[in-house]
Design a protein around this motif. Structure first.
Motif, short mmCIF file in Angstrom:
data_model
loop_
_atom_site.label_atom_id
_atom_site.label_comp_id
_atom_site.label_asym_id
_atom_site.label_seq_id
_atom_site.Cartn_x
_atom_site.Cartn_y
_atom_site.Cartn_z
N ALA A 190 0.83 -1.19 0.00
CA ALA A 190 0.00 0.00 0.00
C ALA A 190 0.87 1.24 0.00
N ASP A 191 2.04 1.16 0.68
CA ASP A 191 2.94 2.31 0.69
C ASP A 191 3.50 2.58 -0.70
N GLU A 192 3.76 1.50 -1.46
CA GLU A 192 4.30 1.68 -2.81
C GLU A 192 3.26 2.37 -3.69
N GLU A 193 1.99 1.98 -3.58
CA GLU A 193 0.95 2.61 -4.40
C GLU A 193 0.75 4.06 -3.98
N LYS A 196 1.60 9.85 -5.33
CA LYS A 196 2.14 11.15 -4.96
C LYS A 196 3.10 11.66 -6.05
N LYS A 197 3.91 10.74 -6.59
CA LYS A 197 4.84 11.12 -7.66
C LYS A 197 4.08 11.56 -8.91
N LEU A 198 3.01 10.85 -9.24
CA LEU A 198 2.21 11.20 -10.41
C LEU A 198 1.56 12.57 -10.22
N GLY A 210 2.35 15.70 -12.55
CA GLY A 210 1.21 16.37 -13.21
C GLY A 210 1.17 17.84 -12.85
N GLY A 211 1.36 18.16 -11.58
CA GLY A 211 1.38 19.56 -11.14
C GLY A 211 2.53 20.33 -11.77
#
Length: 165
Positions: A2-5, A10-12, A16-17
């Protein structure tokens, strides 16, 4: 797992930002550039009048050009007894569109008079810059003499192609 997802999402979101932020900055830069370019061109059009000539009839950028479709090819006089030829392309510059109309109206007469002028030229004289300049001036006089019947004035005759053989 779950931490990996959570880390991937967060990276995506950050990527995107970042992409959206860069797109906004680029849009502002392009918009600002277009704004200032448009502002400069409107200032130039307002300031295009020459100081001190506000009440005169001079209009800038009203030149009219007429280019002869075919080049003039004429024999020349030569002191070395060789047969010499000249090929010459001309354009006429005037200050209004009536110049073009007058030239088209009197084209046969203009061609006749220019051919007569060109045929009597000396080969050795035309090889000098002064000879070419005199030919240009003489051609302008010939054309002006014909079109002045229409009440128009030409500025000059331009030699656009000049070949001696």
């Amino acid at each position: 797992m779950a931490d990996e997802e959570g880390g991937k999402s967060k990276k995506l979101i950050m990527i995107g930002g970042l992409v959206i932020g860069i797109a906004i900055i680029l849009a502002l830069a392009v918009g600002g550039t277009l704004y200032f370019l448009d502002r400069d061109s409107s200032e130039e059009s307002e300031g295009s009048a020459i100081p001190g000539l506000e009440g005169s009839d001079i209009q800038l950028g009203t030149a009219s050009y007429y280019s002869f479709e075919e080049a003039f090819v004429t024999p020349l006089i030569s002191s070395d007894r060789r047969q010499r030829f000249m090929q010459l392309s001309l354009a006429v510059k005037g200050d209004n569109p009536q110049v073009t109309q007058a030239i088209e109206t009197h084209m046969p007469r203009i061609k006749n008079d220019l051919n007569r002028l060109f045929t009597g030229q000396d080969y050795q004289t035309l090889q000098t810059p002064e000879g070419k300049m005199q030919l240009q001036i003489s051609a302008a006089e010939v054309v002006q003499k014909v079109v002045e019947r229409e009440g128009v004035q030409i500025d000059q005759v331009l030699i656009t192609n000049f070949v001696l053989q």
